[in-house]
Design an enzyme around this catalytic site. Structure first.
Site, PDB file in Angstrom:
ATOM      1  N   ASN A 137       0.800  -1.233   0.000  1.00 50.19           N
ATOM      2  CA  ASN A 137       0.000   0.000   0.000  1.00 50.19           C
ATOM      3  C   ASN A 137       0.835   1.286   0.000  1.00 50.19           C
ATOM      4  OD1 ASN A 137       0.700  -0.682   2.670  1.00 50.19           O
ATOM      5  ND2 ASN A 137      -0.993   0.503   3.497  1.00 50.19           N
ATOM      6  N   GLU A 176       4.100  -4.483  12.336  1.00 50.84           N
ATOM      7  CA  GLU A 176       3.128  -3.395  12.111  1.00 50.84           C
ATOM      8  C   GLU A 176       2.022  -3.979  11.252  1.00 50.84           C
ATOM      9  OE1 GLU A 176       3.202  -0.443  13.450  1.00 50.84           O
ATOM     10  OE2 GLU A 176       5.245  -0.364  14.219  1.00 50.84           O
ATOM     11  N   CYS A 200      -3.030   1.793   6.493  1.00 52.29           N
ATOM     12  CA  CYS A 200      -3.292   0.995   7.698  1.00 52.29           C
ATOM     13  C   CYS A 200      -4.029   1.820   8.740  1.00 52.29           C
ATOM     14  CB  CYS A 200      -1.982   0.448   8.259  1.00 52.29           C
ATOM     15  SG  CYS A 200      -0.731   1.707   8.528  1.00 52.29           S
TER      16      CYS A 200
HETATM   17  P1  NAD Z   1       0.478  -9.251   3.405  1.00 49.45           P
HETATM   18  O1  NAD Z   1       0.518  -9.689   4.806  1.00 49.45           O
HETATM   19  O2  NAD Z   1      -0.326 -10.019   2.440  1.00 49.45           O
HETATM   20  O3  NAD Z   1       1.950  -9.178   2.786  1.00 49.45           O
HETATM   21  C1  NAD Z   1       2.972  -8.404   3.370  1.00 49.45           C
HETATM   22  C2  NAD Z   1       4.324  -8.939   2.927  1.00 49.45           C
HETATM   23  O4  NAD Z   1       4.537 -10.231   3.483  1.00 49.45           O
HETATM   24  C3  NAD Z   1       4.477  -9.111   1.410  1.00 49.45           C
HETATM   25  O5  NAD Z   1       5.749  -8.672   1.033  1.00 49.45           O
HETATM   26  C4  NAD Z   1       4.352 -10.613   1.229  1.00 49.45           C
HETATM   27  O6  NAD Z   1       5.015 -11.113   0.079  1.00 49.45           O
HETATM   28  C5  NAD Z   1       5.028 -11.122   2.485  1.00 49.45           C
HETATM   29  N1  NAD Z   1       4.678 -12.487   2.889  1.00 49.45           N
HETATM   30  C6  NAD Z   1       3.587 -13.205   2.559  1.00 49.45           C
HETATM   31  N2  NAD Z   1       3.636 -14.419   3.158  1.00 49.45           N
HETATM   32  C7  NAD Z   1       4.774 -14.464   3.880  1.00 49.45           C
HETATM   33  C8  NAD Z   1       5.385 -15.419   4.733  1.00 49.45           C
HETATM   34  N3  NAD Z   1       4.812 -16.599   4.960  1.00 49.45           N
HETATM   35  N4  NAD Z   1       6.560 -15.114   5.324  1.00 49.45           N
HETATM   36  C9  NAD Z   1       7.137 -13.908   5.138  1.00 49.45           C
HETATM   37  N5  NAD Z   1       6.613 -12.954   4.328  1.00 49.45           N
HETATM   38  C10 NAD Z   1       5.443 -13.219   3.716  1.00 49.45           C
HETATM   39  O7  NAD Z   1       0.006  -7.721   3.463  1.00 49.45           O
HETATM   40  P2  NAD Z   1      -0.373  -6.779   2.241  1.00 49.45           P
HETATM   41  O8  NAD Z   1      -1.683  -7.243   1.703  1.00 49.45           O
HETATM   42  O9  NAD Z   1       0.785  -6.623   1.329  1.00 49.45           O
HETATM   43  O10 NAD Z   1      -0.563  -5.336   2.963  1.00 49.45           O
HETATM   44  C11 NAD Z   1      -1.757  -4.893   3.502  1.00 49.45           C
HETATM   45  C12 NAD Z   1      -1.771  -5.050   5.002  1.00 49.45           C
HETATM   46  O11 NAD Z   1      -0.685  -4.349   5.577  1.00 49.45           O
HETATM   47  C13 NAD Z   1      -3.004  -4.467   5.662  1.00 49.45           C
HETATM   48  O12 NAD Z   1      -3.476  -5.354   6.647  1.00 49.45           O
HETATM   49  C14 NAD Z   1      -2.496  -3.190   6.316  1.00 49.45           C
HETATM   50  O13 NAD Z   1      -3.255  -2.744   7.421  1.00 49.45           O
HETATM   51  C15 NAD Z   1      -1.115  -3.603   6.706  1.00 49.45           C
HETATM   52  N6  NAD Z   1      -0.259  -2.439   6.925  1.00 49.45           N
HETATM   53  C16 NAD Z   1       0.068  -2.111   8.209  1.00 49.45           C
HETATM   54  C17 NAD Z   1       0.844  -0.964   8.462  1.00 49.45           C
HETATM   55  C18 NAD Z   1       1.208  -0.557   9.871  1.00 49.45           C
HETATM   56  O14 NAD Z   1       2.065   0.290  10.020  1.00 49.45           O
HETATM   57  N7  NAD Z   1       0.586  -1.124  10.905  1.00 49.45           N
HETATM   58  C19 NAD Z   1       1.277  -0.188   7.394  1.00 49.45           C
HETATM   59  C20 NAD Z   1       0.927  -0.555   6.108  1.00 49.45           C
HETATM   60  C21 NAD Z   1       0.155  -1.692   5.881  1.00 49.45           C
END
Ligand code: NAD
Length: 513
Positions: free
Chosen positions: A154, A249, A283
């Site tokens: 995002n 996060e 987020c």
């Molecule tokens: P996601 O959890 O699907 O993926 C995040 C990352 O993890 C990607 O790079 C993905 O390839 C990787 N990943 C997937 N499976 C994995 C595994 N088994 N081991 C290690 N890495 C793995 O999240 P997304 O859909 O890319 O992002 C959206 C989410 O992120 C939303 O829930 C949003 O709220 C959250 N977010 C949180 C913050 C915060 O600061 N709290 C900031 C931005 C986004």
């Protein structure tokens, strides 16, 4: 269409060889690049290189590292057009949404270059123990070595690359695993850092899917993960195998409470902007609103009028559109399912409520009313341009509902009575709370930000936001001492008695209830 590879991946994989991932512009559906999908052995090779490069980077000291970061700050400003283009090409955002990311970056490079040294300076520690007289105590912060960062799609700059800045400032090497949906910004930043004098292999990008992320977890000394709560749990579980520390996060379902004395024009602007900006894919975006009954109708009218006026479409230059694409097509399906679920249970969409027909992945800015907590739109993270608004009797009901969530990322209260607003905000179960504002806390790099409950573990920003990339070393130096301290061998009954009396004198006379 370009094939883009990290330098390290070229070395291990060979240009064009190995599995590839297509990168798409979600606003147009056009494939804009291919990047390698790194396997375990390729990630292990990046780790070897990163570890070999780290001592030299650490030895450059705060000043040397700060110089590279300040050059990167200038690079960002000099190359902002290229960065804007790259980010738009992989996210389908509008210009203003990516410009926000660059503003954050400009601040962050300077901030960490300036503050790393003071945040990580040695600390003198005083002890009340009589056994410590004549000894000097120091706490110091040592870089961990190799930090792994795994990011979401995002905010490819802010939430992926952004965390690399303090990790580097602390003296670590970094492997960044960006989302497979948006890897191009990280690759461009790797190129930028090299141009700014970062030694080779100190910052490397491991493009790939979830399996590549898991391989990064196995290789590094610490994992900074930003993404969904479900993946965060997997990362923590995997990291437990190697006792690797994690900072998480995660997702959120941030509430806004509008009290009846609020400036309704500001309240409506806050709710609309912070729910729809970045197409709601933030987020800490406003995901649900609770409004006190006396002002509910007027608030809903204002919000609906403002949302109807939003212009949606691809970036066609500054000011051309307000709301861009949904970056990840699967997320658009989640938004669709939440809205459908709400409508099926009796909610009404006052505007929007469907995908935009035509090219690209867009979901129409949507206002939902007659909602309640039986609906996913009020309890699960929607992460799209939707704003469900619920009428409440009073602030207490609003607070109860705001806290009725598995998440606890952030929350906000809108009222003219700032003191009351703060009291209510303090009772919100969330890591960050705002009064008459939302999201802006993220730009205050001095202020820690992190989630409670299912929204995360640890914080970013502030002193803790760089200390987490270090391990502490406690040092005791004995400067004045006898040849044999009183508690040393051989044990004797007299000394034991004397020490026993001393113990009572020291700790036996304290005030007790
Ligand atoms: P996601 O959890 O699907 O993926 C995040 C990352 O993890 C990607 O790079 C993905 O390839 C990787 N990943 C997937 N499976 C994995 C595994 N088994 N081991 C290690 N890495 C793995 O999240 P997304 O859909 O890319 O992002 C959206 C989410 O992120 C939303 O829930 C949003 O709220 C959250 N977010 C949180 C913050 C915060 O600061 N709290 C900031 C931005 C986004």
């Amino acid at each position: 269409m370009a094939t883009v590879e990290s330098k390290a991946a070229q070395g291990t994989n060979g240009r064009g060889a190995g599995a590839q991932i297509e990168v798409e512009n979600p606003a147009t559906g056009e494939v804009v690049a291919h990047v390698p999908d790194l396997d375990d052995e390729q990630v292990a090779e990046l780790a070897r290189r990163g570890r070999a490069a780290q001592p030299g980077w650490q030895a450059m000291g705060y000043e040397g590292r700060g110089r590279v970061l300040r050059r990167a700050q200038k690079w960002l400003l000099d190359n902002s057009e290229r960065l804007v283009e790259t980010m738009i090409s992989e996210t389908g955002k509008v210009v203003e949404d990516v410009t926000l990311e660059i503003s954050y970056g400009g601040g962050a490079f300077g901030f960490w270059a300036k503050h790393a040294e003071s945040y990580l300076a040695d600390e003198k520690v005083k002890s009340s123990s009589v056994f410590i007289k004549g000894k000097r105590l120091t706490l110091r912060y040592e870089p961990l070595g190799l930090v792994g960062i795994i990011g979401p799609w995002n905010y490819p700059f802010v939430n992926s690359f952004g965390d690399a800045i303090p990790a580097l400032a602390a003296g670590n090497s970094v492997i960044l695993k960006p989302s497979e949906i948006t890897p191009l910004t990280s690759l461009l930043m790797a190129e930028a850092l090299t141009q700014c004098g970062l030694p080779e292999d100190v910052f490397q990008v491991a493009t790939g899917r979830g399996a590549t992320g898991a391989a990064v977890v196995d290789q590094v000394d610490m994992i900074m993960f930003t993404g969904s709560t479900a993946t965060g749990k997997k990362v923590m579980e995997r990291a437990a195998q190697t006792l690797t520390p994690v900072s998480l996060e995660l997702g959120g379902k941030d509430p806004m409470i509008v009290l009846s004395d609020a400036d309704l024009e500001r309240a409506a602007n806050l709710a609309v902007f912070y729910s729809m900006q970045n197409s709601g894919q933030t987020c800490i975006s406003v995901e649900r609103v609770y409004v006190e009954e006396p002002v509910y109708d007027e608030f809903v009218d204002k919000v609906t009028e403002k949302v109807r006026a939003l212009r949606q479409g691809p970036a066609e230059g500054p000011g051309s559109n307000d709301v861009g694409a949904m970056i990840f097509p699967k997320q658009a399906e989640i938004v669709e399912s939440h809205v459908q679920d709400a409508l099926a249970k009796g909610a009404r969409a006052l505007t929007g409520g469907r995908r935009r027909p035509g090219a690209g992945t867009f979901y129409e800015p949507t206002v939902l009313v007659d909602v309640d907590h039986t609906m996913k739109a009020m309890t699960e993270e929607t992460f799209g341009p939707t704003l469900p608004i619920m009428k409440v009797a009073d602030a207490e009901e609003a607070l109860r509902l705001a806290n009725d969530s598995a998440y606890g990322l952030s929350g906000s209260v809108v009222t003219k009575d700032v003191a009351r607003g703060e009291q209510i905000a303090r009772r919100m179960q969330a890591g960050t709370v705002c009064v008459n504002d939302a999201i802006m806390n993220y730009m205050a790099l001095e202020l820690p930000m992190g989630g409670w409950k299912a929204s995360g573990l640890g914080t970013r920003h502030g002193q803790g936001g760089i200390r987490k990339y270090t391990r502490t070393q406690s040092i005791l130096i004995s400067r004045m001492h006898l040849k044999r301290d009183i508690h040393m061998f051989p044990y004797s009954a007299t000394v034991t008695k004397v020490l026993g009396r001393a113990l009572k004198l020291l700790y036996g006379r304290g005030k007790r209830d």
